[in-house]
Write a protein that holds these residues in place. Sequence first.
Motif, short mmCIF file in Angstrom:
data_model
loop_
_atom_site.label_atom_id
_atom_site.label_comp_id
_atom_site.label_asym_id
_atom_site.label_seq_id
_atom_site.Cartn_x
_atom_site.Cartn_y
_atom_site.Cartn_z
N ALA A 554 0.82 -1.22 0.00
CA ALA A 554 0.00 0.00 0.00
C ALA A 554 0.85 1.26 0.00
CB ALA A 554 -0.92 0.00 1.22
N GLY A 555 2.15 1.11 0.21
CA GLY A 555 3.01 2.28 0.33
C GLY A 555 4.15 2.32 -0.66
N PRO A 556 5.41 2.16 -0.16
CA PRO A 556 6.58 2.38 -1.02
C PRO A 556 6.72 1.41 -2.18
CG PRO A 556 7.25 1.49 1.11
CD PRO A 556 5.81 1.87 1.24
N LEU A 557 6.12 0.21 -2.09
CA LEU A 557 6.23 -0.75 -3.19
C LEU A 557 4.90 -0.94 -3.92
CD1 LEU A 557 8.56 -3.52 -1.69
CD2 LEU A 557 9.15 -1.36 -2.80
N ALA A 558 4.02 0.04 -3.81
CA ALA A 558 2.76 -0.01 -4.55
C ALA A 558 3.06 -0.06 -6.04
CB ALA A 558 1.89 1.20 -4.21
N GLY A 559 2.38 -0.95 -6.73
CA GLY A 559 2.58 -1.04 -8.18
C GLY A 559 3.50 -2.15 -8.60
N VAL A 560 4.29 -2.71 -7.68
CA VAL A 560 5.13 -3.85 -8.05
C VAL A 560 4.38 -5.14 -7.72
CG1 VAL A 560 7.20 -2.51 -7.52
CG2 VAL A 560 6.32 -4.12 -5.83
N ARG A 561 4.74 -6.21 -8.36
CA ARG A 561 4.09 -7.50 -8.11
C ARG A 561 4.73 -8.13 -6.87
NH1 ARG A 561 5.16 -10.17 -13.82
NH2 ARG A 561 7.21 -9.29 -13.24
N LEU A 562 3.97 -8.17 -5.80
CA LEU A 562 4.52 -8.57 -4.50
C LEU A 562 3.75 -9.77 -3.96
CD1 LEU A 562 5.55 -6.17 -1.65
CD2 LEU A 562 3.92 -7.99 -1.15
N GLU A 563 4.49 -10.76 -3.43
CA GLU A 563 3.88 -11.93 -2.83
C GLU A 563 4.58 -12.27 -1.52
OE1 GLU A 563 1.27 -13.67 -3.43
OE2 GLU A 563 0.68 -12.91 -5.41
N VAL A 564 3.92 -13.11 -0.72
CA VAL A 564 4.42 -13.50 0.59
C VAL A 564 4.79 -14.98 0.59
CG1 VAL A 564 3.74 -13.87 3.00
CG2 VAL A 564 3.16 -11.72 1.86
#
Length: 743
Positions: A554-564
């Motif tokens: 929701a913040g500094p990495l908004a827009g990148v494809r992120l997974e856990v």
Amino acid sequence: MPDVATVSDPLSSVLEAKTAADLASHLGLATVGDLLRHYPRRYAERGAMTSLRGLEVGEHVTVLARVAKVSSREMKNRPGTLQELIITDGHGEVRCTFFSQRWLPKRMPVGTVALFAGQVSVFNKVLQLTHPDYRALTGVEDTADAAEELADLARPMLPIYPATAKLASWDISSAVRKVLAVLDLQEDPLPEALRSELGLLELGEALRLIHRPDTADDVTAAEARLRFDEAMALQLVLAGRRVVDSGRTAPACPTRGDGVAAAFDAQLPFTLTEGQKQVGAELAADLARSHPMSRLLQGEVGSGKTVVALRAMLDVVDSGRQAAMLAPTEVLAAQHARSLSMLLGQLGRAGELGSPEQATRVRLLTGSMPTAIKRAALLDIVTGEAGIVIGTHALIQDTVSFFDLGLVVVDEQHRFGVEQRDRLRDKGRDGATPHLLVMTATPIPRTVALTVFGDLAVSTLRELPAGRAPITTSVVPETEKPTWLDRAWIRVVEEVAAGRQAYVVCSRIGEDDADQNADQNYNGSAQGGGGQEEETKEENPTRPVLELAEELAAGPLAGVRLEVLHGRMAGEDKDAVMRAFAAGEIDVLVATTVIEVGVDVANATTMVVMDAERFGVSQLHQLRGRVGRGGHPGLCLLHTTARDGAPSRRRLDAVARTTDGFELAQLDLEQRREGDVLGVAQSGVRSTLRKLSLLRDGDVIESARRAAGEVIATDPTLTRHPGLAAMVSSALDPGKVDYLQKA
């Protein structure tokens, strides 16, 4: 109380019931011998204050200091008074806070020299001890044996014991004093001739001097004897194990020139390093013999251990037998299965259309696999169709039967208990013992290997394959440079924009978890809570994976494809995430240390380790080895809230300073309890080594190894040496003896 006591007597027969119970419950000390082997951590010399500069937040300490200031006031937000002492060593200061102890200013006036024991916390950026226990060195009150305790506190060298919040150093010292007064050692376990040859004290004298020295020379002489006892006890166990091992047989697996191993070498798309060739020859020679190979393969992160192990496994397959690789996690097991299958190509697809005649089959077996797939894997294993089997602890279950197991490869052996490893070795055919190869990317100094692994031969890979890019490591100190963390996230976005990928590593999964990866051997690596009046909130909590992933998305990495990715996920879900990351379908993977070893994604160039002070040196080195595995330079950013100069911060600075895993392994072992190097965490027993340093005492280990070998050669069960047999159980935890005998 008895007139005399031996080391095997329970403490309850010598001390008051409450004292004995406290020692047992808080420190695990049950016998006279247990207490006497609980040595002082250090000694405070009369007139010499404890340095207060190196105290670590969260650490439980006992310090000798002088009262510099005393104050008392009413608390603002609740009834009662607040007393504060400022204590000093002449250079630094620590605040001691007490609640409703109106008599304290009179009892502890300015100038009083005292011992203070408590947990270090921080409030308003000032170190403090909240409601510490204390003992003034000018008098002792309210104790039945006040005169004797005062005499103890007046000694020229005051022993400071490893203590707990419930049991102070001076309480332990008092118990030791009472035990020493009635101690009867009967007979020294070391033969007099050996003591004389090595210039060692008698055991009774050594125990008295280690607890009640008058000079530094007393401590030195006592430690020399106690250090040798530990080394001798270890080497007696290991020498006995070597005698047992000498009677085992293994299936001989000589190299063939026309099998799958030769075909694999012919199709390799890269040139083996000289180190890989040399180690490969060592393994081939061992496998060709009918005596079980027991070899440790250590090498830098990315040095090519897996390829070396695969070539050994193929030699075993060429002999008509099977090889099994045991991995600590499902993610790593699946990664190994993929990478070995990729390296083998058609040579790993026996039975498929177009596969070569000499091809074998690679099978993966993990606990979370669907039933139908698991059943098919088990069938291939028991019939011998699978020449190479890769799995987690699922491999050691009773339901798994091998057709003819010839080689066991254990990856990251420190992750497994000895019992787990041995259960897999017991799956050989017709009573034969499979060959054993254990691998680690945590380098181990020679004296450690001699002690920990007994008769394991050691092979080392230092040279990295061509094409490995350099890794730059930097510390990101959030407390001092809060904008640096923002810059770290910007750097991650820049790498993603350039087509690269990144990892973000956390120490725990969710808010309800305790720290999953904090190294318990490092006092103070956790941030302590610390209250001022009713304030007890932790100032710098760690960031769990699930929470941080939401914040970043929701913040500094908004827009990148992120997974856990974390250990609680179902096996197929973890594998799906890793496959997607390896395929470039995920830009940033926010994970726990489930990705610590074996994960190989060449396009990953950046790693941010959050709360890096929670991890050990070797673990951080392993983690950063996940980046820079392709042709692009790697960047590892170690985020921390540790203060500059704190021990945990110095560890991070050391990791940032060098990428030499051997240098870092040395540092790691120097800074943590070496008992854990012996597998304490795996065996479930407390640390064994108190005085022996596996790094610094190589000469002692060598002497003990020779002496133990001479004894065991003529008396393998120590029947004629009852004193030495007693030493083994006295100097070592009984659980540790069992552990070493099974190793």
